[in-house]
Scaffold this motif. Structure first.
Motif, PDB file in Angstrom:
ATOM      1  N   GLY A   1     -59.672 -12.986 -69.247  1.00  0.00           N
ATOM      2  CA  GLY A   1     -59.853 -13.792 -67.878  1.00  0.00           C
ATOM      3  C   GLY A   1     -60.675 -14.051 -67.230  1.00  0.00           C
ATOM      4  O   GLY A   1     -60.307 -14.450 -65.504  1.00  0.00           O
ATOM      5  N   LEU A   2     -62.001 -14.529 -67.819  1.00  0.00           N
ATOM      6  CA  LEU A   2     -63.027 -14.684 -66.958  1.00  0.00           C
ATOM      7  C   LEU A   2     -62.890 -15.993 -66.434  1.00  0.00           C
ATOM      8  O   LEU A   2     -63.329 -16.407 -64.583  1.00  0.00           O
ATOM      9  CB  LEU A   2     -64.734 -14.603 -67.720  1.00  0.00           C
ATOM     10  N   PRO A   3     -62.657 -17.020 -67.280  1.00  0.00           N
ATOM     11  CA  PRO A   3     -62.136 -18.885 -66.652  1.00  0.00           C
ATOM     12  C   PRO A   3     -61.379 -18.692 -66.039  1.00  0.00           C
ATOM     13  O   PRO A   3     -61.774 -19.319 -64.573  1.00  0.00           O
ATOM     14  CB  PRO A   3     -61.818 -18.994 -67.791  1.00  0.00           C
ATOM     15  N   ASP A   4     -60.454 -18.061 -66.121  1.00  0.00           N
ATOM     16  CA  ASP A   4     -59.982 -17.919 -65.029  1.00  0.00           C
ATOM     17  C   ASP A   4     -60.031 -17.249 -63.407  1.00  0.00           C
ATOM     18  O   ASP A   4     -59.534 -18.398 -62.392  1.00  0.00           O
ATOM     19  CB  ASP A   4     -58.051 -17.609 -65.541  1.00  0.00           C
ATOM     20  N   ALA A   5     -60.711 -16.341 -63.726  1.00  0.00           N
ATOM     21  CA  ALA A   5     -61.032 -15.631 -62.605  1.00  0.00           C
ATOM     22  C   ALA A   5     -61.925 -16.602 -61.464  1.00  0.00           C
ATOM     23  O   ALA A   5     -61.550 -16.660 -60.262  1.00  0.00           O
ATOM     24  CB  ALA A   5     -61.663 -14.459 -62.830  1.00  0.00           C
ATOM     25  N   ILE A   6     -62.911 -17.228 -62.436  1.00  0.00           N
ATOM     26  CA  ILE A   6     -64.032 -18.078 -61.838  1.00  0.00           C
ATOM     27  C   ILE A   6     -63.173 -19.236 -60.838  1.00  0.00           C
ATOM     28  O   ILE A   6     -63.202 -19.512 -59.793  1.00  0.00           O
ATOM     29  CB  ILE A   6     -64.805 -18.515 -62.539  1.00  0.00           C
ATOM     30  N   ARG A   7     -62.390 -20.410 -61.751  1.00  0.00           N
ATOM     31  CA  ARG A   7     -61.162 -21.323 -61.499  1.00  0.00           C
ATOM     32  C   ARG A   7     -60.666 -20.668 -59.898  1.00  0.00           C
ATOM     33  O   ARG A   7     -60.127 -21.158 -59.024  1.00  0.00           O
ATOM     34  CB  ARG A   7     -60.188 -21.194 -62.263  1.00  0.00           C
ATOM     35  N   GLU A   8     -59.967 -19.560 -60.102  1.00  0.00           N
ATOM     36  CA  GLU A   8     -59.021 -19.310 -59.073  1.00  0.00           C
ATOM     37  C   GLU A   8     -59.491 -18.106 -58.028  1.00  0.00           C
ATOM     38  O   GLU A   8     -59.455 -18.134 -56.752  1.00  0.00           O
ATOM     39  CB  GLU A   8     -57.698 -18.036 -59.378  1.00  0.00           C
ATOM     40  N   LYS A   9     -60.761 -18.118 -58.083  1.00  0.00           N
ATOM     41  CA  LYS A   9     -61.489 -16.992 -57.295  1.00  0.00           C
ATOM     42  C   LYS A   9     -61.133 -15.143 -56.961  1.00  0.00           C
ATOM     43  O   LYS A   9     -60.136 -15.433 -55.839  1.00  0.00           O
ATOM     44  CB  LYS A   9     -61.892 -17.753 -55.938  1.00  0.00           C
ATOM     45  N   ASP A  10     -60.185 -15.383 -58.077  1.00  0.00           N
ATOM     46  CA  ASP A  10     -59.113 -13.956 -57.827  1.00  0.00           C
ATOM     47  C   ASP A  10     -60.372 -12.379 -59.814  1.00  0.00           C
ATOM     48  O   ASP A  10     -59.856 -12.903 -59.842  1.00  0.00           O
ATOM     49  CB  ASP A  10     -58.196 -14.115 -58.228  1.00  0.00           C
ATOM     50  N   LEU A  11     -60.566 -11.878 -58.514  1.00  0.00           N
ATOM     51  CA  LEU A  11     -61.369 -10.672 -59.419  1.00  0.00           C
ATOM     52  C   LEU A  11     -60.346  -9.831 -60.338  1.00  0.00           C
ATOM     53  O   LEU A  11     -60.455  -9.557 -61.584  1.00  0.00           O
ATOM     54  CB  LEU A  11     -62.221  -9.830 -58.795  1.00  0.00           C
ATOM     55  N   ASP A  12     -59.281  -9.856 -59.541  1.00  0.00           N
ATOM     56  CA  ASP A  12     -57.720  -9.306 -60.803  1.00  0.00           C
ATOM     57  C   ASP A  12     -57.979  -9.949 -61.834  1.00  0.00           C
ATOM     58  O   ASP A  12     -57.374  -9.296 -63.088  1.00  0.00           O
ATOM     59  CB  ASP A  12     -56.302  -9.373 -59.470  1.00  0.00           C
ATOM     60  N   VAL A  13     -57.873 -11.341 -61.632  1.00  0.00           N
ATOM     61  CA  VAL A  13     -57.791 -11.450 -63.316  1.00  0.00           C
ATOM     62  C   VAL A  13     -58.710 -11.168 -64.273  1.00  0.00           C
ATOM     63  O   VAL A  13     -58.621 -10.658 -65.527  1.00  0.00           O
ATOM     64  CB  VAL A  13     -58.112 -12.931 -63.216  1.00  0.00           C
ATOM     65  N   ALA A  14     -59.503 -10.819 -64.159  1.00  0.00           N
ATOM     66  CA  ALA A  14     -61.332 -10.305 -64.798  1.00  0.00           C
ATOM     67  C   ALA A  14     -61.026  -8.843 -65.299  1.00  0.00           C
ATOM     68  O   ALA A  14     -61.439  -8.275 -66.176  1.00  0.00           O
ATOM     69  CB  ALA A  14     -62.045 -11.318 -64.757  1.00  0.00           C
ATOM     70  N   LEU A  15     -60.791  -8.264 -63.672  1.00  0.00           N
ATOM     71  CA  LEU A  15     -61.192  -6.675 -63.857  1.00  0.00           C
ATOM     72  C   LEU A  15     -60.038  -5.763 -64.314  1.00  0.00           C
ATOM     73  O   LEU A  15     -58.949  -5.891 -64.045  1.00  0.00           O
ATOM     74  CB  LEU A  15     -61.339  -6.492 -62.305  1.00  0.00           C
ATOM     75  N   ASP A  16     -60.245  -4.774 -64.961  1.00  0.00           N
ATOM     76  CA  ASP A  16     -59.053  -4.113 -65.263  1.00  0.00           C
ATOM     77  C   ASP A  16     -59.858  -2.587 -65.056  1.00  0.00           C
ATOM     78  O   ASP A  16     -60.234  -1.826 -66.068  1.00  0.00           O
ATOM     79  CB  ASP A  16     -58.428  -3.966 -66.741  1.00  0.00           C
ATOM     80  N   LEU A  17     -59.388  -2.072 -63.410  1.00  0.00           N
ATOM     81  CA  LEU A  17     -60.135  -0.614 -62.615  1.00  0.00           C
ATOM     82  C   LEU A  17     -59.128   0.317 -63.488  1.00  0.00           C
ATOM     83  O   LEU A  17     -59.315   1.522 -63.070  1.00  0.00           O
ATOM     84  CB  LEU A  17     -60.848  -1.230 -61.370  1.00  0.00           C
ATOM     85  N   SER A  18     -58.026   0.380 -64.541  1.00  0.00           N
ATOM     86  CA  SER A  18     -57.254   1.302 -64.626  1.00  0.00           C
ATOM     87  C   SER A  18     -57.585   2.261 -65.235  1.00  0.00           C
ATOM     88  O   SER A  18     -57.695   3.619 -65.178  1.00  0.00           O
ATOM     89  CB  SER A  18     -56.242   0.747 -65.059  1.00  0.00           C
ATOM     90  N   THR A  19     -59.306   1.747 -65.904  1.00  0.00           N
ATOM     91  CA  THR A  19     -59.679   3.160 -67.028  1.00  0.00           C
ATOM     92  C   THR A  19     -60.806   3.613 -66.152  1.00  0.00           C
ATOM     93  O   THR A  19     -62.085   3.889 -66.380  1.00  0.00           O
ATOM     94  CB  THR A  19     -60.021   1.999 -68.314  1.00  0.00           C
ATOM     95  N   ILE A  20     -61.459   3.400 -64.274  1.00  0.00           N
ATOM     96  CA  ILE A  20     -62.334   3.186 -64.261  1.00  0.00           C
ATOM     97  C   ILE A  20     -62.831   4.786 -64.677  1.00  0.00           C
ATOM     98  O   ILE A  20     -63.441   5.747 -64.093  1.00  0.00           O
ATOM     99  CB  ILE A  20     -62.390   3.010 -62.563  1.00  0.00           C
ATOM    100  N   ARG A  21     -61.969   5.979 -64.131  1.00  0.00           N
ATOM    101  CA  ARG A  21     -61.705   7.161 -64.764  1.00  0.00           C
ATOM    102  C   ARG A  21     -62.512   7.580 -65.471  1.00  0.00           C
ATOM    103  O   ARG A  21     -63.184   8.653 -66.186  1.00  0.00           O
ATOM    104  CB  ARG A  21     -60.645   7.129 -64.419  1.00  0.00           C
ATOM    105  N   ASP A  22     -62.600   6.697 -67.050  1.00  0.00           N
ATOM    106  CA  ASP A  22     -63.396   7.132 -68.194  1.00  0.00           C
ATOM    107  C   ASP A  22     -64.502   6.441 -68.190  1.00  0.00           C
ATOM    108  O   ASP A  22     -65.313   6.809 -68.752  1.00  0.00           O
ATOM    109  CB  ASP A  22     -62.670   6.331 -69.115  1.00  0.00           C
ATOM    110  N   LEU A  23     -64.395   5.856 -67.004  1.00  0.00           N
ATOM    111  CA  LEU A  23     -66.435   5.115 -66.793  1.00  0.00           C
ATOM    112  C   LEU A  23     -66.937   6.651 -66.154  1.00  0.00           C
ATOM    113  O   LEU A  23     -68.564   6.199 -66.155  1.00  0.00           O
ATOM    114  CB  LEU A  23     -66.723   4.156 -66.208  1.00  0.00           C
TER     115      LEU A  23
END
Length: 258
Positions: A79-101
């Motif tokens: 999703g990185l190319p789309d995130a850069i093109r659309e300026k939308d970080l949600d496309v490239a980030l998945d913070l649902s696993t932040i608890r594991d981090l």
């Protein structure tokens, strides 16, 4: 978390950034209008609050609070190319696993929670003076922000428990320092009474030739029994690390710490 040790490279970098920003703002203020000078003063207050907030964090231990092996799971590489093109970080980030981090126990050992929250509230107040009180009201529709808020809500109870244990640890540390100081003074007094005549100070000054002091001469030998303890280092289920155990002669090394 303020430390008495030498600053780490991260802390030195933060100090340079905040000091440079403060100097730049102070150099700007005299040449500007009254409005500019007022804005600069407000920004200086923000910089000072940021510095105070960062002082509540132990940057030396901060890497221990993050599981680096879980970092790649937060980024959706496709999703990185789309995130850069659309300026939308949600496309490239998945913070649902932040608890594991985040390693919560290490996080609580890294941050002074009570001081952090206090400084965070003060920073928010200073920021509101700059950007206005309504700037923090909007929650937005970002999925990443929603996942972060969910994580914060999930760990609030754990953070509250850890904050209480941190405060108890501070109180225990103050009391223990008093005991250590008293122990040190007592040993100095003990050693000063062992310098009399007789068998290396053991036989007291007395007209009774058979009198012998019941106080054992000299300190205990630094044997394994005085250097090793089988007591667990930490308390089971505790949210923060316990103070270092003191046994045998170990109180000396604790007393020598800054």
């Amino acid at each position: 978390m303020s430390q008495a040790t030498s600053p780490t490279s991260v802390e030195q970098l933060v100090d340079r950034i905040t000091a440079g920003t403060e100097q730049l703002l102070r150099e700007t203020a005299p040449n500007g209008s009254a409005g500019t000078r007022a804005a600069v003063e407000e920004l200086l207050d923000v910089v000072e609050e940021v510095d105070d907030l960062l002082e509540t964090i132990d940057f030396e231990r901060l890497p221990d609070a993050v599981d680096a092996s879980a970092l790649p799971n937060l980024i959706k590489q496709d999703g990185l190319p789309d995130a850069i093109r659309e300026k939308d970080l949600d496309v490239a980030l998945d913070l649902s696993t932040i608890r594991d981090l985040i390693e919560l126990r290490e996080l609580w050992n890294t941050v002074d929670i009570s001081d952090f929250l206090q400084e965070l509230r003060q920073l928010k107040t200073e920021l509101e003076d700059v950007v206005g009180p309504d700037a923090f009201d909007s929650t937005g529709d970002s999925e990443a922000a929603a996942e972060v808020r969910k994580f914060v809500d999930d760990v609030k109870a754990d953070a509250t428990n850890a904050a209480l244990q941190q405060e108890a640890k501070k109180a225990a540390k103050g009391a223990r320092n008093g005991v250590i100081d008293g122990h040190s003074k007592f040993e100095n007094l003990y050693e000063s009474t062992q310098r009399g005549p007789g068998y290396a100070g053991r036989k007291p000054v007395s007209k009774n030739p058979t009198a012998v002091s019941s106080v054992p001469y000299g300190p205990l030998p630094a044997s394994v029994s005085t250097r090793v303890s089988t007591v667990p280092t930490n308390v089971r289920h505790a949210k923060v690390d316990a103070l270092p155990r003191i046994y045998g002669r170990r109180w000396r090394t604790v007393a020598e710490r800054p």
